[in-house]
Design a protein around this motif. Sequence first.
Motif, short mmCIF file in Angstrom:
data_model
loop_
_atom_site.label_atom_id
_atom_site.label_comp_id
_atom_site.label_asym_id
_atom_site.label_seq_id
_atom_site.Cartn_x
_atom_site.Cartn_y
_atom_site.Cartn_z
N ALA A 181 0.84 -1.21 0.00
CA ALA A 181 0.00 0.00 0.00
C ALA A 181 0.87 1.26 0.00
O ALA A 181 0.58 2.24 -0.70
N GLU A 182 1.96 1.23 0.77
CA GLU A 182 2.88 2.37 0.83
C GLU A 182 3.57 2.59 -0.52
O GLU A 182 3.77 3.71 -0.96
N ILE A 183 3.94 1.48 -1.16
CA ILE A 183 4.59 1.55 -2.48
C ILE A 183 3.62 2.14 -3.51
O ILE A 183 3.98 3.03 -4.29
N LEU A 229 14.95 9.43 0.84
CA LEU A 229 14.17 8.80 -0.25
C LEU A 229 14.93 7.63 -0.87
O LEU A 229 14.34 6.61 -1.21
N ALA A 230 16.25 7.79 -1.00
CA ALA A 230 17.04 6.72 -1.60
C ALA A 230 17.01 5.48 -0.70
O ALA A 230 16.96 4.35 -1.18
N ALA A 231 17.03 5.71 0.62
CA ALA A 231 17.00 4.58 1.56
C ALA A 231 15.61 3.95 1.60
O ALA A 231 15.46 2.74 1.75
N CYS A 232 14.59 4.79 1.48
CA CYS A 232 13.21 4.30 1.54
C CYS A 232 12.33 5.14 0.62
O CYS A 232 11.75 6.14 1.04
N PRO A 233 12.21 4.74 -0.65
CA PRO A 233 11.47 5.55 -1.62
C PRO A 233 9.99 5.72 -1.31
O PRO A 233 9.36 6.65 -1.80
N ALA A 234 9.43 4.85 -0.45
CA ALA A 234 8.00 4.97 -0.13
C ALA A 234 7.73 5.94 1.01
O ALA A 234 6.58 6.14 1.40
N THR A 235 8.80 6.56 1.54
CA THR A 235 8.65 7.50 2.65
C THR A 235 7.66 8.61 2.34
O THR A 235 7.68 9.18 1.26
N ARG A 236 6.77 8.90 3.32
CA ARG A 236 5.77 9.97 3.17
C ARG A 236 6.18 11.26 3.87
O ARG A 236 5.68 12.32 3.54
#
Length: 100
Positions: A57-59, A86-93
Amino acid sequence: MVAVTRSVADLAWFRRELEREREFRLEQLIHLSYEVSDPARADVRTKLTVGARHALAEIDAALFRISKGKFGTCELCGRPISVQVLAACPATRLCLSCER
Ligand SMILES: [Zn+2]
Protein backbone atom coordinates in the motif's frame (compact mmCIF):
# COMPACT_ATOMS: atom_id res chain seq x y z
CA MET A 1 6.97 28.04 -0.96
CA VAL A 2 9.94 26.00 -2.09
CA ALA A 3 9.43 24.36 -5.44
CA VAL A 4 10.26 20.68 -5.30
CA THR A 5 11.61 19.55 -8.59
CA ARG A 6 13.32 16.24 -8.93
CA SER A 7 14.97 15.50 -12.20
CA VAL A 8 13.28 13.15 -14.60
CA ALA A 9 16.24 10.77 -14.18
CA ASP A 10 15.75 10.75 -10.39
CA LEU A 11 12.06 10.05 -10.75
CA ALA A 12 12.73 7.25 -13.23
CA TRP A 13 15.18 5.71 -10.76
CA PHE A 14 12.71 5.97 -7.86
CA ARG A 15 9.92 4.54 -9.99
CA ARG A 16 12.09 1.57 -10.94
CA GLU A 17 13.04 0.97 -7.30
CA LEU A 18 9.40 1.15 -6.22
CA GLU A 19 8.29 -1.18 -9.00
CA ARG A 20 11.03 -3.66 -8.09
CA GLU A 21 9.93 -3.56 -4.43
CA ARG A 22 6.30 -3.89 -5.53
CA GLU A 23 7.07 -7.05 -7.51
CA PHE A 24 8.94 -8.50 -4.53
CA ARG A 25 5.97 -7.83 -2.22
CA LEU A 26 3.49 -9.35 -4.69
CA GLU A 27 5.62 -12.50 -4.98
CA GLN A 28 5.89 -12.64 -1.21
CA LEU A 29 2.09 -12.44 -0.87
CA ILE A 30 1.60 -15.16 -3.49
CA HIS A 31 4.07 -17.46 -1.69
CA LEU A 32 2.39 -16.78 1.64
CA SER A 33 -1.04 -17.56 0.22
CA TYR A 34 0.16 -20.91 -1.21
CA GLU A 35 2.07 -21.95 1.89
CA VAL A 36 0.80 -25.22 3.34
CA SER A 37 -1.18 -24.32 6.41
CA ASP A 38 0.88 -25.27 9.39
CA PRO A 39 -0.91 -24.18 12.58
CA ALA A 40 2.42 -23.56 14.28
CA ARG A 41 3.32 -20.99 11.62
CA ALA A 42 -0.10 -19.37 11.25
CA ASP A 43 0.85 -16.46 13.49
CA VAL A 44 4.07 -15.75 11.62
CA ARG A 45 2.29 -16.03 8.29
CA THR A 46 -0.39 -13.57 9.39
CA LYS A 47 2.24 -11.06 10.53
CA LEU A 48 4.22 -11.41 7.30
CA THR A 49 1.04 -11.01 5.23
CA VAL A 50 -0.04 -7.89 7.10
CA GLY A 51 3.47 -6.44 6.74
CA ALA A 52 3.63 -7.20 3.02
CA ARG A 53 0.18 -5.70 2.38
CA HIS A 54 1.11 -2.58 4.31
CA ALA A 55 4.37 -2.24 2.36
CA LEU A 56 2.49 -2.75 -0.90
CA ALA A 57 0.00 0.00 0.00
CA GLU A 58 2.88 2.37 0.83
CA ILE A 59 4.59 1.55 -2.48
CA ASP A 60 1.38 2.17 -4.44
CA ALA A 61 0.90 5.46 -2.60
CA ALA A 62 4.46 6.51 -3.54
CA LEU A 63 3.89 5.56 -7.20
CA PHE A 64 0.68 7.61 -7.08
CA ARG A 65 2.62 10.58 -5.68
CA ILE A 66 5.08 10.27 -8.58
CA SER A 67 2.19 10.32 -11.07
CA LYS A 68 0.75 13.43 -9.37
CA GLY A 69 4.09 15.26 -9.19
CA LYS A 70 4.06 15.15 -5.37
CA PHE A 71 6.82 12.64 -4.85
CA GLY A 72 9.49 13.74 -2.37
CA THR A 73 7.24 16.27 -0.63
CA CYS A 74 6.40 15.70 3.03
CA GLU A 75 2.70 14.96 3.44
CA LEU A 76 2.53 16.86 6.74
CA CYS A 77 4.61 20.01 6.34
CA GLY A 78 4.93 20.15 2.54
CA ARG A 79 8.72 20.55 2.65
CA PRO A 80 11.02 18.46 0.49
CA ILE A 81 12.17 15.12 1.87
CA SER A 82 15.94 14.68 1.60
CA VAL A 83 17.17 12.61 -1.30
CA GLN A 84 19.20 10.42 1.10
CA VAL A 85 16.03 9.49 3.00
CA LEU A 86 14.17 8.80 -0.25
CA ALA A 87 17.04 6.72 -1.60
CA ALA A 88 17.00 4.58 1.56
CA CYS A 89 13.21 4.30 1.54
CA PRO A 90 11.47 5.55 -1.62
CA ALA A 91 8.00 4.97 -0.13
CA THR A 92 8.65 7.50 2.65
CA ARG A 93 5.77 9.97 3.17
CA LEU A 94 7.31 12.26 5.77
CA CYS A 95 10.43 14.35 6.21
CA LEU A 96 12.75 13.58 9.14
CA SER A 97 11.38 16.38 11.36
CA CYS A 98 7.78 15.20 10.95
CA GLU A 99 8.81 11.55 11.37
CA ARG A 100 10.13 12.32 14.90
ZN1 LIG B 1 7.52 17.28 7.22
